[in-house]
Motif scaffolding. Structure first.
Motif, PDB file in Angstrom:
ATOM      1  N   ARG A   5       5.140   7.414  -2.185  1.00 25.88           N
ATOM      2  CA  ARG A   5       4.682   7.859  -3.511  1.00 25.88           C
ATOM      3  C   ARG A   5       3.191   8.142  -3.474  1.00 25.88           C
ATOM      4  O   ARG A   5       2.395   7.265  -3.164  1.00 25.88           O
ATOM      5  CB  ARG A   5       4.975   6.768  -4.548  1.00 25.88           C
ATOM      6  CG  ARG A   5       6.442   6.741  -4.965  1.00 25.88           C
ATOM      7  CD  ARG A   5       6.590   6.103  -6.338  1.00 25.88           C
ATOM      8  NE  ARG A   5       6.100   4.749  -6.348  1.00 25.88           N
ATOM      9  CZ  ARG A   5       6.838   3.673  -6.654  1.00 25.88           C
ATOM     10  NH1 ARG A   5       8.105   3.817  -6.990  1.00 25.88           N
ATOM     11  NH2 ARG A   5       6.312   2.485  -6.657  1.00 25.88           N
ATOM     12  N   SER A  59      -4.407   5.952   0.230  1.00 29.25           N
ATOM     13  CA  SER A  59      -3.898   5.463  -1.058  1.00 29.25           C
ATOM     14  C   SER A  59      -2.452   5.912  -1.212  1.00 29.25           C
ATOM     15  O   SER A  59      -1.955   6.724  -0.443  1.00 29.25           O
ATOM     16  CB  SER A  59      -4.753   5.988  -2.209  1.00 29.25           C
ATOM     17  OG  SER A  59      -4.596   7.391  -2.305  1.00 29.25           O
ATOM     18  N   GLY A  60      -1.796   5.386  -2.217  1.00 28.66           N
ATOM     19  CA  GLY A  60      -0.382   5.679  -2.404  1.00 28.66           C
ATOM     20  C   GLY A  60       0.475   4.519  -1.936  1.00 28.66           C
ATOM     21  O   GLY A  60      -0.013   3.619  -1.261  1.00 28.66           O
ATOM     22  N   ASP A  61       1.737   4.548  -2.340  1.00 25.26           N
ATOM     23  CA  ASP A  61       2.639   3.447  -1.983  1.00 25.26           C
ATOM     24  C   ASP A  61       3.628   3.889  -0.931  1.00 25.26           C
ATOM     25  O   ASP A  61       4.143   5.010  -0.966  1.00 25.26           O
ATOM     26  CB  ASP A  61       3.434   2.990  -3.224  1.00 25.26           C
ATOM     27  CG  ASP A  61       2.512   2.377  -4.251  1.00 25.26           C
ATOM     28  OD1 ASP A  61       1.509   1.767  -3.836  1.00 25.26           O
ATOM     29  OD2 ASP A  61       2.788   2.530  -5.459  1.00 25.26           O
ATOM     30  N   TYR A  62       3.929   2.982  -0.036  1.00 28.74           N
ATOM     31  CA  TYR A  62       5.000   3.213   0.926  1.00 28.74           C
ATOM     32  C   TYR A  62       5.921   2.017   0.838  1.00 28.74           C
ATOM     33  O   TYR A  62       5.529   0.892   1.119  1.00 28.74           O
ATOM     34  CB  TYR A  62       4.415   3.376   2.333  1.00 28.74           C
ATOM     35  CG  TYR A  62       5.451   3.467   3.438  1.00 28.74           C
ATOM     36  CD1 TYR A  62       6.774   3.854   3.160  1.00 28.74           C
ATOM     37  CD2 TYR A  62       5.116   3.193   4.751  1.00 28.74           C
ATOM     38  CE1 TYR A  62       7.723   3.936   4.157  1.00 28.74           C
ATOM     39  CE2 TYR A  62       6.048   3.283   5.768  1.00 28.74           C
ATOM     40  CZ  TYR A  62       7.365   3.648   5.458  1.00 28.74           C
ATOM     41  OH  TYR A  62       8.292   3.729   6.452  1.00 28.74           O
ATOM     42  N   ILE A  63       7.154   2.279   0.398  1.00 34.43           N
ATOM     43  CA  ILE A  63       8.126   1.192   0.266  1.00 34.43           C
ATOM     44  C   ILE A  63       9.225   1.421   1.295  1.00 34.43           C
ATOM     45  O   ILE A  63       9.888   2.455   1.300  1.00 34.43           O
ATOM     46  CB  ILE A  63       8.720   1.154  -1.158  1.00 34.43           C
ATOM     47  CG1 ILE A  63       7.568   1.032  -2.169  1.00 34.43           C
ATOM     48  CG2 ILE A  63       9.686  -0.005  -1.319  1.00 34.43           C
ATOM     49  CD1 ILE A  63       7.829   1.766  -3.453  1.00 34.43           C
ATOM     50  N   TYR A  68       6.794  -3.409   0.144  1.00 36.52           N
ATOM     51  CA  TYR A  68       5.573  -2.618   0.097  1.00 36.52           C
ATOM     52  C   TYR A  68       4.830  -2.764   1.419  1.00 36.52           C
ATOM     53  O   TYR A  68       4.305  -3.824   1.734  1.00 36.52           O
ATOM     54  CB  TYR A  68       4.673  -3.073  -1.066  1.00 36.52           C
ATOM     55  CG  TYR A  68       5.067  -2.447  -2.371  1.00 36.52           C
ATOM     56  CD1 TYR A  68       4.410  -1.302  -2.834  1.00 36.52           C
ATOM     57  CD2 TYR A  68       6.106  -2.976  -3.124  1.00 36.52           C
ATOM     58  CE1 TYR A  68       4.777  -0.716  -4.034  1.00 36.52           C
ATOM     59  CE2 TYR A  68       6.485  -2.380  -4.310  1.00 36.52           C
ATOM     60  CZ  TYR A  68       5.815  -1.248  -4.765  1.00 36.52           C
ATOM     61  OH  TYR A  68       6.186  -0.654  -5.939  1.00 36.52           O
ATOM     62  N   ASP A  70       2.074  -1.285   2.362  1.00 34.80           N
ATOM     63  CA  ASP A  70       0.601  -1.265   2.304  1.00 34.80           C
ATOM     64  C   ASP A  70       0.011  -2.670   2.289  1.00 34.80           C
ATOM     65  O   ASP A  70      -1.130  -2.866   2.659  1.00 34.80           O
ATOM     66  CB  ASP A  70       0.050  -0.492   1.101  1.00 34.80           C
ATOM     67  CG  ASP A  70       1.131   0.102   0.234  1.00 34.80           C
ATOM     68  OD1 ASP A  70       2.166   0.493   0.804  1.00 34.80           O
ATOM     69  OD2 ASP A  70       0.945   0.170  -0.986  1.00 34.80           O
ATOM     70  N   SER A  71       0.794  -3.651   1.848  1.00 34.40           N
ATOM     71  CA  SER A  71       0.232  -4.997   1.769  1.00 34.40           C
ATOM     72  C   SER A  71       0.524  -5.830   3.020  1.00 34.40           C
ATOM     73  O   SER A  71       0.265  -7.021   3.037  1.00 34.40           O
ATOM     74  CB  SER A  71       0.779  -5.714   0.533  1.00 34.40           C
ATOM     75  OG  SER A  71       2.189  -5.760   0.603  1.00 34.40           O
TER      76      SER A  71
END
Ligand SMILES: Nc1ncnc2c1ncn2[C@@H]1O[C@H](COP(=O)(O)OP(=O)(O)OP(=O)(O)O)[C@@H](O)[C@H]1O
Ligand SMILES: [Mg+2]
Lengths: 225, 387
Positions: A5, A59-63, A68, A70-71
């Protein structure tokens, strides 16, 4: 399941920040076969590296499978790469000092897999790609197509659910390329998710759907290349 | 897994045999330096301390260094009045040319009394020792060492022969038992004559030193005190004399050896550290060369610790292997030394173990920086490196 996203990624070239991926939204369902197309330098490999957890977006989300990414810490990313994802590169990326057998075995050493099972898996996957006879050869003693098949065996042995292939046939002649594609299609039929980058429309056609990267944006429609 | 990592490291080391060997060379030389030098020092001094302690710890030597101070034999002998002192042997020593027919040589002449043989624990292999009457009657007799006998007579069987010292003839009445060599040179090349005769040669009744035997080993210290007080009283100058005891010599000797061993170990440690820096240097090069390998390994799931361990293991194997090769070379070196020097020095095992342990520490110490550097590489950057 892969969900991207609003992915943004840029590279710094000297003082200037050059955006490569501007706003990527992508959803890949389990067991899907997706090909990614786009002009050279459009950012396909960059995108693939993000999907494969080799690189992280600015930036942005990767699931990935509800998690998640990114974390995640560096070691958690290593675990994801080792457990869920398999890479097939254009340049094969085999270790030149190891034999085919050792190359295939190498990822398993990082996953605490018992020696007997390790052996079983390596022999089985080498058989699957038709290289049982060559398992004691070093990469330099193998043809390009054979090297790529060793690389595929290396992916298979680790039993990932998602297989990412960045121009797997780019360095191969049409016959070897077809062999490699046959194996990849076989993997898809066995239930793996496949993401494939290619310049070759004939290769892309074998996928369920194709997406196009252009100007840092992803679209379902083909643009003029 | 551990075994696989060791195998991998060995592979990396053997893929580059020449480079690995050159890298290890610093460690090899360092280990050789420490093991050979310490072994030889310890071996040589243990021989000397053995011969010193065999002389007995109740022997005290008093030397009068100031030429102007005159102490007579009688004064020294009066010390036997103390209960802590059992016997005193006054000594006038000098070097003289000794002749026998056409043969001649310079030997150290010891003018002393019969007590000398008791105090020094010396005996004759043939003939007799000095008798009190020899001193009393100024008889020109001599007891000679085996080396003197072979030099002048060509045989140890010299009793009854005549030698000439300072133009006067002396009858050989005894030949000393063979002593062998010591730090101070050969003990077999001396000639013992009655001190009353020696006094006439020097022309003054001044003794140069005297040997004292303490009543027993518990009273050595009180004997030393008595002698020092006596000497201070007669000379009134603390610098004019020195009093030594074998056990003191032994202590000093051990001190010197230990300090020397420590010093050598220190120097060797420095060369080992230099060797470690060499390993670090090559490991850094190796990390750069193998960036792509690191990237591939990380891409398939290797964690930081795996990469870290791999490079650390390689550094440790390099240094420990260097250490073991160094030990092997040291063994050969010591054997060669034994062959040449005719000694029987063994490799000092404590030092050998310490050296290997030190090598392991060096491997960890100097391997950790390159290993950390390797483990911190980002997989994507590592993969993009060509080569
Ligand atoms: N490490 C980097 N540093 C700076 N710029 C980079 C880096 N990696 C990629 N780029 C830039 O990002 C852009 C996209 O690169 P990428 O490799 O994703 O393209 P691609 O679509 O895979 O091209 P190709 O089809 O030729 O493989 C390129 O313009 C490239 O110059
Ligand atoms: Mg690319």
């Amino acid at each position: 399941m892969i969900k991207l996203r609003h992915i943004y990624k840029s590279y710094e070239l000297g003082e200037v920040e050059v955006p490569v991926l501007k706003d990527i939204n992508l959803h890949i369902k389990p067991h899907e076969f997706v090909s990614i197309l786009g002009p050279s330098g459009s950012g396909k490999s960059t995108l693939m590296n993000i999907i494969g957890c080799l690189d992280v977006p600015d930036s942005g989300d990767y699931i990935l499978d509800g998690e998640y990414v990114d974390s995640c810490t560096e070691d958690e990313l290593s675990d994801i790469r080792g457990g869920k994802i398999g890479f097939i590169f254009q340049q094969f990326n085999l270790l030149p000092d190891l034999t085919a057998y050792e190359n295939v075995e190498m990822p398993l050493l990082y996953h605490r897999i018992a020696a007997s099972e390790r052996r079983e898996r390596v022999l089985k996957t080498l058989e699957q790609v038709g290289l049982s006879e060559r398992m004691n050869h070093k990469p330099s003693q193998l043809s390009g197509g054979q090297q790529q098949r060793v690389a595929i065996a290396r992916v298979l042995a680790a039993q990932p659910s998602i297989i990412l292939a960045d121009e797997p046939t780019g360095n191969l002649d049409s016959v070897s390329g077809k062999e490699v594609m046959d194996i990849i299609r076989e993997l898809w039929k066995n239930g793996n998710t496949i993401v494939l980058i290619t310049h070759d429309n004939n290769v892309a056609k074998q996928a369920q759907r194709s997406v196009y990267v252009h100007d840092g944006i992803l679209s379902e429609k083909e643009c003029a290349i | 897994m551990t075994w696989k990592i060791i195998k991998l490291s060995l592979k990396a080391i053997f893929n580059n045999k020449m480079r690995s060997f050159l890298t290890m060379l610093g460690i090899i030389i360092g280990v050789m330096a420490v093991v050979i030098l310490v072994s030889i020092t310890q071996g040589a001094t243990s021989g000397i301390t053995d011969s010193i302690s065999s002389m007995g710890s109740d022997l005290i030597t008093a030397t009068i260094s100031d030429e102007d101070v005159s102490i007579s034999a009688e004064e020294a002998e009066s010390l036997t009045e103390y209960r802590a002192i059992s016997s005193v042997a006054p000594v006038i020593s000098m070097n003289q040319t000794v002749k026998k027919g056409t043969e001649s040589g310079s030997y150290s002449i010891v003018g002393t009394t019969a007590e000398y043989f008791t105090v020094q624990d010396e005996s004759v292999q043939s003939g007799r020792i000095l008798a009190p009457s020899d001193i009393e009657w100024y008889t020109h007799v001599a007891v000679i060492g085996t080396e003197v006998a072979t030099d002048l007579f060509g045989t140890w069987d010299a009793v009854g022969g005549t030698i000439t010292i300072d133009d006067r003839n002396y009858t050989v009445v005894g030949v000393l038992a063979e002593q062998g060599r010591s730090l101070a040179g050969s003990d077999d090349s001396k000639i013992i004559i009655p001190y009353s005769v020696a006094e006439r040669i020097t022309g003054q009744s001044r003794i140069s030193s005297f040997y004292v035997k303490a009543a027993d080993s518990d009273r050595v210290n009180s004997a030393i005190n008595i002698i020092e007080m006596f000497l201070l009283r007669t000379t009134r100058d603390e610098d004019a004399y020195s009093v030594n005891n074998q056990s003191e010599v032994l202590d000093t000797m051990n001190d010197v050896t230990n300090t020397m061993s420590l010093l050598l170990a220190g120097i060797a440690a420095i060369s080992l550290i230099v060797g470690g820096i060499g390993i670090m240097n090559i490991m850094l090069v190796s990390v750069t060369e193998r960036t792509r390998e690191i990237g591939i390994r990380k891409a398939v799931g290797a964690k930081r610790k795996h990469i870290m361990l791999q490079f650390l293991c390689e550094a440790c194997i390099l240094s420990i292997m260097g250490g073991l090769i160094g030990l092997l070379f040291s063994y050969c070196g010591i054997s060669v030394y034994n062959l040449i020097a005719g000694s029987i020095i063994a490799m000092n095992l404590t030092v050998a173990f310490a050296a290997i342990a030190f090598c392991a520490v060096i491997g960890v110490l100097f391997g950790s920086y390159p290993a950390a550097k390797a483990s911190k590489l980002q997989p994507i950057d590592a993969l993009h490196t060509t080569g």
